[in-house]
Design an enzyme around this catalytic site. Structure first.
Site, PDB file in Angstrom:
ATOM      1  N   CYS A 381      -6.043   6.073   0.140  1.00  0.00           N
ATOM      2  CA  CYS A 381      -6.753   4.790   0.013  1.00  0.00           C
ATOM      3  C   CYS A 381      -8.240   4.948   0.335  1.00  0.00           C
ATOM      4  O   CYS A 381      -8.968   5.505  -0.474  1.00  0.00           O
ATOM      5  CB  CYS A 381      -6.062   3.723   0.868  1.00  0.00           C
ATOM      6  SG  CYS A 381      -6.370   2.080   0.206  1.00  0.00           S
ATOM      7  N   HIS A 507      -0.550   3.875  -0.769  1.00  0.00           N
ATOM      8  CA  HIS A 507      -0.132   4.305   0.575  1.00  0.00           C
ATOM      9  C   HIS A 507       1.263   4.938   0.503  1.00  0.00           C
ATOM     10  O   HIS A 507       2.254   4.271   0.820  1.00  0.00           O
ATOM     11  CB  HIS A 507      -0.111   3.108   1.532  1.00  0.00           C
ATOM     12  CG  HIS A 507      -1.470   2.629   1.888  1.00  0.00           C
ATOM     13  ND1 HIS A 507      -2.197   3.175   2.924  1.00  0.00           N
ATOM     14  CD2 HIS A 507      -2.258   1.686   1.334  1.00  0.00           C
ATOM     15  CE1 HIS A 507      -3.372   2.565   3.012  1.00  0.00           C
ATOM     16  NE2 HIS A 507      -3.439   1.665   2.046  1.00  0.00           N
ATOM     17  N   GLU A 509       2.652   6.863   2.459  1.00  0.00           N
ATOM     18  CA  GLU A 509       3.302   7.015   3.779  1.00  0.00           C
ATOM     19  C   GLU A 509       4.373   5.952   4.027  1.00  0.00           C
ATOM     20  O   GLU A 509       5.277   6.161   4.830  1.00  0.00           O
ATOM     21  CB  GLU A 509       2.256   6.997   4.906  1.00  0.00           C
ATOM     22  CG  GLU A 509       1.559   5.667   5.194  1.00  0.00           C
ATOM     23  CD  GLU A 509       0.321   5.413   4.333  1.00  0.00           C
ATOM     24  OE1 GLU A 509       0.224   6.028   3.243  1.00  0.00           O
ATOM     25  OE2 GLU A 509      -0.533   4.599   4.728  1.00  0.00           O
TER      26      GLU A 509
HETATM   27  N1  GLN Z   1     -11.344  -0.684   2.501  1.00  0.00           N
HETATM   28  C1  GLN Z   1     -10.854  -0.112   1.297  1.00  0.00           C
HETATM   29  C2  GLN Z   1     -10.486  -1.186   0.288  1.00  0.00           C
HETATM   30  O1  GLN Z   1     -10.317  -2.326   0.639  1.00  0.00           O
HETATM   31  C3  GLN Z   1      -9.661   0.782   1.568  1.00  0.00           C
HETATM   32  C4  GLN Z   1      -8.472   0.037   2.040  1.00  0.00           C
HETATM   33  C5  GLN Z   1      -7.424   0.935   2.663  1.00  0.00           C
HETATM   34  O2  GLN Z   1      -7.689   2.085   2.969  1.00  0.00           O
HETATM   35  N2  GLN Z   1      -6.244   0.402   2.895  1.00  0.00           N
HETATM   36  O3  GLN Z   1     -10.353  -0.887  -0.877  1.00  0.00           O
END
Ligand code: GLN
Length: 551
Positions: A381, A507, A509
């Site tokens: 992310c 994500h 994970e």
């Molecule tokens: N802040 C970034 C976004 O909103 C990454 C978000 C995250 O890592 N969950 O896209």
């Protein structure tokens, strides 16, 4: 009709109610029962999505996009129970529903009160997860007995037994038995007090699970039973585990918790089979290899902020007979002291998700280090977004490449807001959330790791790789190898001429399990192992070379 187990906690918070509830779910599933799990959190936020990881730890995301408490991560790792946004209610969410109903006039002029309106809403939430296929519903009440905001939940579960019959309900209370070193004694008084508190509101626990540092002596257990009005055999010891949380289910089995639950709820259950779990534990306790992975984040001091990441690394380790040692790195330290000093000697570098500007420099520096040193890198992310910024600045020649999250007016916005986000004003529940499909490029690292061309993963973000830079980046060696099915959103990037450099917008994970490691985590740890072996061989060769030279 489903039977209900209610899990409460006493004396202190952080006793591991979530883990224990998950383990109970797992044992019942293994006895052939269909289990549902649910958590109530007494705080007033509607969900944890807007809370700082320092306050709350990780925000766990479900397939349906619900942002939930991290205990739901334990539920998913230990059981097959289907989870949805109905599986996590806060006081805020309950009150929001009631106030919306009140504004619509649904209470027909009546005064709206905690009893019965709030308690009815809580009971409705319990019934919602007790679908026709469920044999047992486990409901965990967050917080500690005695907290003011927890009262309506306790009142609701007390009423619940009256509604469906006490013989269909079981109250399990998790408590702490502290050991006072000076007195060389285990102290049962705090437990007596917390059970008294429960009984004062009309709940008599059926089973006490006692968290202890040391073995609970028979006479201590008997004393607890007597003072708390439970059977001797219903005082179950749950001692601290030295190595792994995956030891907990077996210790509960040894203390006959599953038998007791089956008997007390009159459940028709088959006998328990735990051999595969013993084997899994054996792999954890006797690994054949070891690697060190740096996790470079900004909430590193909060041990629960990257919970599912640490778990997923462990799962990859289990699959590969490897102990994964995690070096928890504060991103700002890398910026201050340099990548070599902080990251030297690690076998792989992982940059997890996150928000905001702090620590960004250190994350970018860590990624540069991984890229240049050919060390395995896994970006998740914000980790993908930082990899894109790093590549823009240091390889593609875009000096002030940035994300518009960090610098709204940068000249090269290589990461920018998703189209659908421009109109969004509320912060809660408005990101791109939940499961989305992704198609992978044939032959890419990601495709080979998954063994599939299309996958589905969970998301939680507002920003994305800016498509305007795709070609320019690919020409320099950073390739997009996974996108949304329409090709519009970048989901995976990989670096050419590097042993393992992969970053994802999702994500992964959240979908890893101890018995089924996530393929990307597995691939990453495998690459880290390979690098470690390579380094060992090189060191050996140079030692031999030196020996030959001196001979
Ligand atoms: N802040 C970034 C976004 O909103 C990454 C978000 C995250 O890592 N969950 O896209």
């Amino acid at each position: 009709m489903a039977k209900h187990i209610f899990v409460t906690g006493g004396v202190v918070s952080s006793l591991g109610k979530g883990l224990t509830s998950a383990c109970i779910g797992m044992l019942l599933e293994r006895r052939g029962l269909r289990v549902r799990l649910q958590k109530f959190d007494p705080y007033l936020n509607v969900d944890p999505g807007t809370m700082s990881p320092y306050q709350h730890g990780e925000v766990y995301v479900l397939d349906d996009g619900a942002e939930t408490d991290l205990d739901l991560g334990h539920y998913e790792r230990f059981t097959h129970a289907p989870l949805s946004r109905d599986c996590n209610y806060t006081s805020g969410k309950i009150y929001k529903t009631i106030i919306e109903k009140e504004r619509r006039g649904e209470f027909l002029g009546r005064t709206v009160q905690v009893i019965p309106h709030v308690t009815d809403e809580i009971k409705a939430a319990i019934r919602k997860v007790a679908d026709a296929d469920a044999d047992v519903v486990i409901t965990e009440i967050g917080g500690t007995v005695g907290d003011i905001e927890g009262m309506p939940f306790l009142e609701a579960i007390r009423q619940f037994a009256l509604d469906i019959g006490k013989h269909n309900c079981l109250y399990i209370h998790l408590t702490l038995i502290p050991f006072l070193k000076a007195a060389k004694e285990a102290k049962t008084k705090p437990t007596q007090h917390s059970v008294r508190e429960l009984r004062a509101i009309g709940i008599q626990p059926d089973i006490l699970i006692c968290r202890t540092e040391r073995e609970l002596a028979k006479d201590e257990a008997e004393k607890i039973a007597q003072f708390c009005n439970v059977e001797n055999r219903a005082v179950i010891e749950e001692r601290d585990k030295e190595f792994s949380i995956y030891e907990v289910p077996l210790s509960l089995v040894n203390n006959k918790l599953d038998e007791l639950i089956v008997e007390k709820l009159h459940l028709r259950a088959k006998s328990l089979e735990m051999d595969d779990w013993r084997q899994l534990l054996n792999r954890i306790l006797h690994p054949a290899h070891e690697v060190t992975i740096a996790v470079v984040g900004k909430y590193i001091k909060h041990h629960d902020a990257y919970k599912s990441i640490y778990e997923a690394l462990d799962h990859a380790g289990i699959a590969l007979h490897t102990r994964v040692l995690v070096r928890k790195v504060e991103a700002e330290d890398v910026q201050r002291e340099g990548a070599e000093k902080i990251l030297g000697g690690v076998d792989g570098i992982l940059v997890p998700g996150g928000f905001g500007d702090r620590g960004i420099g250190g994350k970018i520096e860590s990624i540069r280090y991984a890229r240049e040193r050919q060390a395995p890198f896994f970006g998740i992310c914000l980790g993908l977004q930082c990899a894109v910024i790093e590549f823009g600045r240091n390889v593609a020649g875009l000096e002030d490449a940035n994300s518009t999250e960090m610098d709204r007016n940068c000249r090269h916005p290589v990461v920018c807001l998703l189209d659908e986000q421009y109109q969004v004003t509320d912060l809660g529940g408005t990101m791109r959330l939940g499961s989305y499909p992704c198609k992978l490029e044939e032959g890419s690292l990601a495709q080979r790791a998954y063994g599939k061309l299309e996958v589905s993963e969970r998301h939680r973000h507002r920003y994305e790789f800016n498509n305007q830079y795709r070609q320019q980046f690919a020409a320099h060696g950073l390739k997009v190898t996974g996108t949304s099915p329409d090709g519009k959103l970048v989901e995976v990037v990989e670096l050419e001429n590097h042993p393992w450099f992969l970053a994802v917008q999702c994500h992964p994970e959240f979908k890893s399990k101890p018995i089924a490691a996530h393929p990307l985590f597995r691939g990453f740890v495998e690459a880290a192992l390979a690098r470690r072996d390579r380094k060992k061989t090189e060191a050996q060769r140079s030692r031999e070379g030196a020996a030959v030279a001196t001979n």
